[in-house]
Design an enzyme around this catalytic site. Structure first.
Site, short mmCIF file in Angstrom:
data_model
loop_
_atom_site.label_atom_id
_atom_site.label_comp_id
_atom_site.label_asym_id
_atom_site.label_seq_id
_atom_site.Cartn_x
_atom_site.Cartn_y
_atom_site.Cartn_z
N VAL A 293 63.57 76.89 131.79
CA VAL A 293 64.89 77.48 131.96
C VAL A 293 64.76 78.64 132.94
O VAL A 293 63.97 79.56 132.73
CB VAL A 293 65.45 77.96 130.61
CG1 VAL A 293 66.75 78.74 130.82
CG2 VAL A 293 65.69 76.77 129.69
N HIS A 580 50.12 88.69 117.44
CA HIS A 580 51.36 88.82 116.67
C HIS A 580 52.38 89.72 117.37
O HIS A 580 52.96 90.61 116.74
CB HIS A 580 51.07 89.39 115.28
CG HIS A 580 50.20 88.54 114.43
ND1 HIS A 580 49.51 89.03 113.34
CD2 HIS A 580 49.89 87.22 114.49
CE1 HIS A 580 48.81 88.05 112.78
NE2 HIS A 580 49.03 86.95 113.47
N HIS A 623 51.29 87.53 108.78
CA HIS A 623 51.19 86.77 110.02
C HIS A 623 52.57 86.23 110.33
O HIS A 623 53.40 86.05 109.43
CB HIS A 623 50.16 85.67 109.87
CG HIS A 623 48.75 86.19 109.76
ND1 HIS A 623 47.73 85.76 110.55
CD2 HIS A 623 48.21 87.14 108.95
CE1 HIS A 623 46.61 86.40 110.24
NE2 HIS A 623 46.89 87.23 109.26
#
Length: 673
Positions: A293, A580, A623
């Protein structure tokens, strides 16, 4: 990284599993469906993609495929997924095997975005690798498969950040509703009897904290290593108790937790296998891979929120741009890097960034790309006097190639609070008080934005961390055991609530140029101190029985790194990401540099939402995967209700069941980080 463990003999395990190709994950069963890839109606090409769809999902990663499956349950609703990466089918063996994540990783291949940060001045001037999955399933196809949810308190604090703006809209992000959304995504299978009762792994689990009929499979490996057996007793000897009900709203304590693993054949459970493959033949669902995109197309408007009419995409930097129209909504699910990048390329973001990159400003939204946070980790490493999973793999025996061995996912973790880190309630309280009193100064000095809204958001986020988390009985550091390298054992200490915030931004108008990623690691001095204390705790654990019985010489940091100053210097030069990152499209009030409201709608845009880990406003002690499955499940409900669409098709987990004997399945290999 994580390691792999050992179990011994197991016989036939019968259980009820969903009758979809995803839930058998390639198992050779006489009644299994044929491969969904043979006649996959939903895969389209640039030539066969339709002119318009009701929903266009930009990103076929973890969240994007959950949305694709849920939004297409009503056959009258047309859904398109645009994924920049490939399908992953040609490397399915490396994805499907849990052990493949350690021994046949797809990182640093075309299935990885291979992002890098800019050099970090407070972290040894190092440029950090930031791998992210570039494949259907996204990072859920390449990650370490940990299933660790946030605590009830953290989730309720998230709701609290938005409740003042719209208390009703914020309710889905409180614990009661969000917990149910996370459970909705999964089907839990208890560990094998030998694992549960034989002492292998010292597992503690509670079926009541998990789902029973969702697409994602949750269980335990067939095999564990000896160090995992020693994990919980060693932590208990340090006064860190076993966590009796993991994933039930409390995270403090020691555990060997479950993973995203399918026990019918010991394969990875991830969003493509669980959510997309079972519905790949829906006529109203289209998936276009290898298509990036490049921007959102908006209708001209002189006032009010802009309406997205579609998206532009291309398969290469020099390739032709094509446009597909959106009848209802455009949903960004490109992750912490992709979603803010698409917004900025579309003219939505900080004015100074857009103008410098040569992008016309459509909506000035200073929070796009800001508030960036990440977990940092560092491991103490010892020589091992016992066999490790890395030794077994390196030896290349027949056993090392079996599904049993390759199912080993090291989920031995522990979560400790500030008091345990400082070994004194008074010392922890003094540290927290010093942070609270210095909040204003840090906000003025450390925010990488001149926007007063972003500065206010920094203050609000860090006020939650400092005054609602650090001074309570909540986890601030995670400890992780790893045995997947030959001859050594490591235990990592990972900070869970960093006070350092960075940003990412574009510097060109091309979607094929990576954005500038600047997490600003260690700019807040508290992060370094907390990690230092974590390393000291890990070293104490290495001397605790029974784990110390299999540990030899300390390899890193090593015996010459002794003082607090030396440990901090080692961390500055050795700490790495725990993979993360969050918050680059933070769910916050616009007045605090927010990008989306509680309904996940982008401020200033009438029909564009963001649904991925970029919307979390602060890091959880967990997590990211488990939360993001819950996020996408809840988002699909919000979107369907908003558009007055009813689910007219059977859900993913209402297609029937069968019993699968759990022996002698062939196992593909897979990757993980």
């Amino acid at each position: 990284m994580r390691s792999l463990e050992f179990l011994v003999a197991f016989s036939v395990l019968s259980y009820s599993a969903v009758t979809s190709a995803s839930h058998i994950h390639g198992a050779h069963h006489p009644h299994a469906r044929r491969s969904p890839y043979l006649h996959a109606r939903s895969y389209v090409t640039e030539e066969t993609v339709a002119e318009s769809y009701d929903f266009i999902i930009a990103g076929g990663g973890l969240a994007g495929l959950v949305l694709a499956a849920r939004l297409s349950e009503n056959p009258s609703t047309k859904v398109l997924v645009l994924e920049a990466g490939d399908s992953g089918d040609t490397v399915a063996d490396r994805i499907n095997s849990p052990g493949g994540a350690y021994y046949q990783s797809l990182l640093y291949t075309p299935y990885d975005w291979q992002y890098k940060t800019i050099p970090q001045p407070q972290a040894g001037n190092r440029a950090f690798d930031w791998p992210r999955g570039k494949v259907l399933g996204g990072s859920s196809a390449v990650n370490a498969m940990y299933l660790v949810r946030p605590s009830e308190t953290e989730v309720n604090e998230w709701e609290g950040l938005m409740s003042g703006e719209d208390s009703e809209a914020a309710k889905p992000w409180g614990w009661d509703q969000f917990y149910e959304s996370m459970k909705r995504s999964e089907t839990f299978t208890p560990p094998l009897p030998d694992t549960e009762t034989g002492g292998n792994g010292n597992l503690t689990w509670s079926a009541s904290t998990h789902g029973t009929s969702g697409p994602m499979q949750v269980s335990y490996p067939a095999f564990v290593m000896s160090q995992v057996n020693d994990w919980i007793p060693s932590l208990e000897s340090l006064g860190i108790p076993a966590l009796q009900e993991p994933n039930g709203g409390t995270t403090l304590g020691a555990l060997v937790g479950p993973s995203w693993i399918n026990p019918s054949n010991w394969t990875r459970s991830y969003s493509k296998a669980a959510y997309l493959d079972p519905v790949i033949n829906r006529e109203n669902l289209a998936v276009l891979v290898n298509s990036t995109v490049t921007r959102i197309i908006f209708a001209d408007a002189s006032s009010g929120d802009l309406t997205a009419t579609g998206v532009e995409f291309a398969n290469s930097a020099d390739g032709p741009r094509k446009v597909v129209n959106a009848n209802r909504e455009v949903i960004l699910a490109g992750g912490v890097v992709g979603s803010p990048q698409i917004l900025m390329l579309s003219g939505v973001g900080p004015r100074d960034v857009l103008e410098a990159a040569g992008v016309d400003v459509k909506v000035e939204l200073p929070g796009v790309g800001q508030h960036l946070q990440d977990h940092l980790t560092a491991g103490v490493v010892w020589e091992s006097t016992a066999e490790t999973a890395g030794n077994i793999n390196e030896a290349g025996s027949d056993f090392a190639k079996t599904p049993k061995f390759l199912s080993f996912i090291n989920a031995a973790t522990a979560w400790v609070n500030l008091t345990r880190l400082f070994e004194s309630g008074d010392a922890a309280a003094a540290f927290q008080t010093s942070l609270s009193s210095g909040l204003s100064n840090f906000s003025a000095d450390l925010v990488p934005s001149n926007s007063p809204e972003v500065v206010e958001g920094y203050k609000k986020i860090n006020d939650v961390i400092v005054n609602k988390i650090l001074n309570t009985d909540l986890a601030v550091v995670e400890l992780l055991l790893a045995t997947n390298s030959p001859g050594v054992v490591s235990v990592q200490a990972a900070i869970q609530h960093p006070l350092s915030q960075g940003r990412l931004y574009i510097n060109t108008s091309s979607a094929f140029d990576p954005p500038i990623i600047d997490p600003q690691y260690f700019t807040h001095p508290a992060d370094l101190i907390i990690m230092r204390q974590g390393v000291k705790l890990v070293r104490s654990l290495g001397q605790a029985p029974p784990l110390n019985g299999s540990l030899g010489r300390e390899v890193a940091p090593g015996p010459t790194v002794v003082t607090d100053e030396q440990v901090e210097e080692w961390l500055i030069n050795q700490a790495s990401t725990q993979y993360h990152p969050i918050a680059s499209c933070a769910m916050l009030p616009k007045s605090q540099g927010g990008v989306v409201n509680a309904k996940l709608q982008v401020y200033g845009l009438a029909n564009v939402r963001v649904v991925d880990a970029s919307i979390y406003p602060f890091e959880f002690a967990s997590h990211v995967g488990a939360s993001t499955y819950g996020l996408a499940e809840k988002a699909s409900d919000i979107i369907l209700i908003h558009n007055n669409i009813k689910n007219a098709a059977p859900s993913l987990h209402a297609m029937g069941t069968w019993t699968i004997p759990c022996i002698a399945f062939s196992l593909a290999s897979v990757l993980i980080f």
